[in-house]
Design a protein around this motif. Structure first.
Motif, PDB file in Angstrom:
ATOM      1  N   ILE A  28       0.872  -1.342  -0.108  1.00 14.47           N
ATOM      2  CA  ILE A  28      -0.186  -0.011   0.175  1.00 14.47           C
ATOM      3  C   ILE A  28       0.923   1.343  -0.023  1.00 14.47           C
ATOM      4  CG2 ILE A  28      -1.564   1.362   1.342  1.00 14.47           C
ATOM      5  CD1 ILE A  28      -2.798  -1.339   2.230  1.00 14.47           C
ATOM      6  N   GLY A  29       1.778   1.258   0.920  1.00 14.22           N
ATOM      7  CA  GLY A  29       2.839   2.141   0.878  1.00 14.22           C
ATOM      8  C   GLY A  29       3.392   2.713  -0.463  1.00 14.22           C
ATOM      9  N   ASP A  30       3.905   1.570  -1.106  1.00 18.45           N
ATOM     10  CA  ASP A  30       4.323   1.608  -2.370  1.00 18.45           C
ATOM     11  C   ASP A  30       3.410   2.397  -3.595  1.00 18.45           C
ATOM     12  OD1 ASP A  30       7.057   1.242  -3.548  1.00 18.45           O
ATOM     13  OD2 ASP A  30       6.039  -0.544  -4.526  1.00 18.45           O
ATOM     14  N   ARG A  31       2.236   1.720  -3.414  1.00 22.17           N
ATOM     15  CA  ARG A  31       1.050   2.171  -4.189  1.00 22.17           C
ATOM     16  C   ARG A  31       0.806   3.698  -3.918  1.00 22.17           C
ATOM     17  NH1 ARG A  31      -1.463  -0.388  -8.794  1.00 22.17           N
ATOM     18  NH2 ARG A  31      -3.383   0.790  -9.336  1.00 22.17           N
ATOM     19  N   LEU A  32       0.801   4.034  -2.823  1.00 28.28           N
ATOM     20  CA  LEU A  32       0.388   5.558  -2.607  1.00 28.28           C
ATOM     21  C   LEU A  32       1.428   6.085  -2.985  1.00 28.28           C
ATOM     22  CD1 LEU A  32      -0.508   5.166   1.191  1.00 28.28           C
ATOM     23  CD2 LEU A  32      -1.971   6.182  -0.445  1.00 28.28           C
ATOM     24  N   ARG A  33       2.820   5.883  -2.786  1.00 26.01           N
ATOM     25  CA  ARG A  33       3.864   6.660  -3.594  1.00 26.01           C
ATOM     26  C   ARG A  33       3.932   6.885  -5.035  1.00 26.01           C
ATOM     27  NH1 ARG A  33       8.689   8.716  -2.053  1.00 26.01           N
ATOM     28  NH2 ARG A  33       8.220   7.790   0.136  1.00 26.01           N
ATOM     29  N   ALA A  34       3.294   5.691  -5.412  1.00 30.33           N
ATOM     30  CA  ALA A  34       3.197   5.533  -6.880  1.00 30.33           C
ATOM     31  C   ALA A  34       2.172   6.609  -7.535  1.00 30.33           C
ATOM     32  CB  ALA A  34       2.745   4.189  -7.694  1.00 30.33           C
ATOM     33  N   CYS A  35       1.018   6.704  -6.832  1.00 33.08           N
ATOM     34  CA  CYS A  35      -0.182   7.575  -7.010  1.00 33.08           C
ATOM     35  C   CYS A  35       0.480   9.088  -6.815  1.00 33.08           C
ATOM     36  CB  CYS A  35      -1.333   7.465  -6.039  1.00 33.08           C
ATOM     37  SG  CYS A  35      -1.968   5.748  -6.760  1.00 33.08           S
ATOM     38  N   LEU A  36       1.144   9.307  -5.637  1.00 37.70           N
ATOM     39  CA  LEU A  36       1.417  10.852  -5.368  1.00 37.70           C
ATOM     40  C   LEU A  36       2.681  11.284  -6.193  1.00 37.70           C
ATOM     41  CD1 LEU A  36       0.648  10.587  -1.646  1.00 37.70           C
ATOM     42  CD2 LEU A  36      -0.570  11.984  -3.212  1.00 37.70           C
ATOM     43  N   ARG A  37       3.697  10.292  -6.338  1.00 37.41           N
ATOM     44  CA  ARG A  37       4.815  10.476  -6.872  1.00 37.41           C
ATOM     45  C   ARG A  37       5.426   9.737  -8.071  1.00 37.41           C
ATOM     46  NH1 ARG A  37       7.451  14.565  -4.056  1.00 37.41           N
ATOM     47  NH2 ARG A  37       9.466  14.225  -5.224  1.00 37.41           N
ATOM     48  N   PRO A  38       4.728   9.569  -8.995  1.00 36.34           N
ATOM     49  CA  PRO A  38       4.734   8.257 -10.086  1.00 36.34           C
ATOM     50  C   PRO A  38       6.383   8.279 -10.655  1.00 36.34           C
ATOM     51  CG  PRO A  38       3.393  10.191 -10.983  1.00 36.34           C
ATOM     52  CD  PRO A  38       3.469  10.200  -9.528  1.00 36.34           C
ATOM     53  N   ARG A  39       6.961   9.368 -10.815  1.00 41.53           N
ATOM     54  CA  ARG A  39       8.193   9.386 -11.300  1.00 41.53           C
ATOM     55  C   ARG A  39       9.197   8.743 -10.398  1.00 41.53           C
ATOM     56  NH1 ARG A  39       8.846  15.666 -14.053  1.00 41.53           N
ATOM     57  NH2 ARG A  39       6.968  15.109 -15.363  1.00 41.53           N
ATOM     58  N   THR A  40       8.985   8.575  -9.353  1.00 44.40           N
ATOM     59  CA  THR A  40       9.953   8.104  -8.347  1.00 44.40           C
ATOM     60  C   THR A  40       9.431   6.656  -7.644  1.00 44.40           C
ATOM     61  OG1 THR A  40       8.722   9.172  -6.379  1.00 44.40           O
ATOM     62  CG2 THR A  40      10.440  10.500  -7.382  1.00 44.40           C
ATOM     63  N   ALA A  41       8.306   6.315  -8.200  1.00 45.23           N
ATOM     64  CA  ALA A  41       7.948   4.948  -7.762  1.00 45.23           C
ATOM     65  C   ALA A  41       8.919   3.985  -8.171  1.00 45.23           C
ATOM     66  CB  ALA A  41       6.633   4.720  -8.429  1.00 45.23           C
ATOM     67  N   GLU A  42       9.246   2.876  -7.314  1.00 45.88           N
ATOM     68  CA  GLU A  42      10.218   1.588  -7.559  1.00 45.88           C
ATOM     69  C   GLU A  42       9.518   0.830  -8.851  1.00 45.88           C
ATOM     70  OE1 GLU A  42      12.582  -1.807  -5.391  1.00 45.88           O
ATOM     71  OE2 GLU A  42      11.163  -0.361  -4.334  1.00 45.88           O
ATOM     72  N   ALA A  43      10.403   0.624  -9.791  1.00 50.88           N
ATOM     73  CA  ALA A  43       9.800  -0.386 -11.007  1.00 50.88           C
ATOM     74  C   ALA A  43       9.547  -1.921 -10.094  1.00 50.88           C
ATOM     75  CB  ALA A  43      10.994  -0.276 -12.038  1.00 50.88           C
ATOM     76  N   ASP A  44       8.626  -2.501 -11.136  1.00 46.91           N
ATOM     77  CA  ASP A  44       8.366  -3.864 -10.337  1.00 46.91           C
ATOM     78  C   ASP A  44       8.970  -4.817 -11.269  1.00 46.91           C
ATOM     79  OD1 ASP A  44       7.139  -5.868  -9.246  1.00 46.91           O
ATOM     80  OD2 ASP A  44       5.116  -5.725 -10.408  1.00 46.91           O
ATOM     81  N   ARG A  45      10.133  -5.087 -10.453  1.00 47.06           N
ATOM     82  CA  ARG A  45      11.470  -5.965 -11.174  1.00 47.06           C
ATOM     83  C   ARG A  45      11.366  -7.501 -10.687  1.00 47.06           C
ATOM     84  NH1 ARG A  45      13.975  -1.526  -9.584  1.00 47.06           N
ATOM     85  NH2 ARG A  45      14.796  -2.645  -8.011  1.00 47.06           N
ATOM     86  N   ARG A  46      11.404  -8.481 -11.291  1.00 44.79           N
ATOM     87  CA  ARG A  46      11.554  -9.830 -11.023  1.00 44.79           C
ATOM     88  C   ARG A  46      12.926  -9.900 -10.589  1.00 44.79           C
ATOM     89  NH1 ARG A  46       7.412 -13.371 -12.731  1.00 44.79           N
ATOM     90  NH2 ARG A  46       5.989 -12.440 -14.136  1.00 44.79           N
ATOM     91  N   ASP A  47      13.006 -10.924  -9.548  1.00 41.75           N
ATOM     92  CA  ASP A  47      14.199 -11.020  -8.900  1.00 41.75           C
ATOM     93  C   ASP A  47      14.156 -12.472  -8.254  1.00 41.75           C
ATOM     94  OD1 ASP A  47      16.819 -11.101  -7.143  1.00 41.75           O
ATOM     95  OD2 ASP A  47      16.689  -9.191  -6.878  1.00 41.75           O
ATOM     96  N   PRO A  48      14.252 -13.680  -9.039  1.00 37.20           N
ATOM     97  CA  PRO A  48      14.076 -14.792  -8.752  1.00 37.20           C
ATOM     98  C   PRO A  48      14.990 -15.157  -7.385  1.00 37.20           C
ATOM     99  CG  PRO A  48      15.041 -14.965 -10.738  1.00 37.20           C
ATOM    100  CD  PRO A  48      14.491 -13.559 -10.622  1.00 37.20           C
ATOM    101  N   GLU A  49      16.304 -14.762  -7.287  1.00 35.28           N
ATOM    102  CA  GLU A  49      17.356 -15.202  -6.489  1.00 35.28           C
ATOM    103  C   GLU A  49      17.039 -14.373  -4.972  1.00 35.28           C
ATOM    104  OE1 GLU A  49      20.701 -16.488  -4.232  1.00 35.28           O
ATOM    105  OE2 GLU A  49      19.818 -16.986  -6.195  1.00 35.28           O
ATOM    106  N   LEU A  50      16.342 -13.315  -4.917  1.00 40.56           N
ATOM    107  CA  LEU A  50      15.872 -12.612  -3.994  1.00 40.56           C
ATOM    108  C   LEU A  50      14.743 -13.580  -3.267  1.00 40.56           C
ATOM    109  CD1 LEU A  50      16.056 -10.288  -2.185  1.00 40.56           C
ATOM    110  CD2 LEU A  50      14.479  -8.986  -3.353  1.00 40.56           C
ATOM    111  N   ALA A  51      13.735 -13.806  -4.148  1.00 39.74           N
ATOM    112  CA  ALA A  51      12.693 -14.680  -3.859  1.00 39.74           C
ATOM    113  C   ALA A  51      13.169 -15.938  -3.131  1.00 39.74           C
ATOM    114  CB  ALA A  51      11.815 -15.037  -5.055  1.00 39.74           C
ATOM    115  N   ARG A  52      14.171 -16.762  -3.727  1.00 37.72           N
ATOM    116  CA  ARG A  52      14.591 -17.874  -3.085  1.00 37.72           C
ATOM    117  C   ARG A  52      15.236 -17.609  -1.805  1.00 37.72           C
ATOM    118  NH1 ARG A  52      19.300 -20.168  -2.157  1.00 37.72           N
ATOM    119  NH2 ARG A  52      20.235 -18.387  -2.924  1.00 37.72           N
TER     120      ARG A  52
END
Length: 264
Positions: free
Chosen positions: A141-165
């Motif tokens: 939710i915090g990430d989504r709020l930031r995307a709504c209010l400051r879309p240019r600074t929102a973190e990209a949704d990246r896949r990271d299988p090693e981090l998931a593991r």
């Protein structure tokens, strides 16, 4: 019309949440006031009108309202039958000072995904033992709020299988005691929101769902040994027997007692 007030408030064991506040007001009006915390508000019935920074705003049921700390605001019913609302008060660890300006300019956000997630978060917060789920939902939710209010600074949704593991290994090591999201993020050196997204993308399931699935699997084995549901709940990391029952029924289709009774 007589005054009708219904209030429930509590402090959950979720980092950054200072208070959960559910209320139903018929004709009560808040005077101008401030909060030290961020105010994240949804209205389930009726509507609220309020002034923020000398501008009038409203909160129909399809919006999420974010009020920044230390900015005066008031509030009163905008419909004859009043309003019913659910509020989270969040400290600065969840939302940074850089969002204060955008939140003052645009406090009411019409985002169906955000609205649904906030509702799901309140459901999780009301269930003792589901703190990892609540923490994960609040992080997104915090990430989504930031995307709504400051879309240019929102973190990209990246896949990271090693981090998931790496997160899956942590969850596997701590099935019974569990692990808080911020602790897991610190151990794998990742932002909590990126950690949750990476895990969900890699495995098709959220971290809290994975952990509960592992706990239910262990509970099944103990129940088939003939152990009592209350004992099994304590042995597998659930908050209490009702917590076990809720998740067990969701994943298995029957209660732990019926499952135990079916064993041959």
């Amino acid at each position: 019309m007589g005054t009708r007030e219904e209030v429930t408030a509590w402090r959950p064991r979720v980092p950054g949440v200072t208070e959960v506040f559910h209320a139903r007001f018929t004709d009560y009006a808040y005077p101008m006031h401030v909060h030290e915390a961020w105010t994240l508000l949804i209205v389930d019935d009726g509507a609220v009108r309020y002034d923020l920074d000398r501008h009038e705003h409203g909160t129909p049921h399809d919006t999420v309202t974010l009020l920044p700390p230390h900015v005066p605001h008031n509030g009163s019913p905008a419909t004859p039958h009043g309003f019913r609302k659910r509020v989270l008060y969040l400290d600065g660890t969840r939302l940074g000072d850089d969002l204060i300006g955008p939140a003052v300019d645009s406090p009411d956000l019409r985002d169906p995904v955000l609205r649904r997630r906030v509702g799901q978060l309140h459901t999780a917060l009301a269930q003792p033992g589901d703190e990892l789920e609540a923490d994960s939902r609040l992080t997104l939710i915090g990430d989504r709020l930031r995307a709504c209010l400051r879309p240019r600074t929102a973190e990209a949704d990246r896949r990271d299988p090693e981090l998931a593991r790496r997160l899956r290994e942590l969850l596997d090591e701590r099935v019974v005691p569990g692990i808080a999201l911020d602790e897991a993020a610190a151990l794998v050196r990742a932002h909590p929101a990126h950690l949750v997204r990476s895990f969900s993308a890699a495995y098709g399931i959220a971290p809290h769902q994975y952990l509960m699935s592992r706990r239910v699997d262990r509970a099944r084995g103990l129940l088939l040994e003939g152990r009592a549901p209350a004992e099994v709940a304590a042995a597998t990391g659930f908050y209490d027997q009702s917590h076990l029952t809720r998740h067990f029924r969701r994943l298995v289709g029957v209660t732990p007692g019926r499952y135990r009774g079916s064993a041959r």
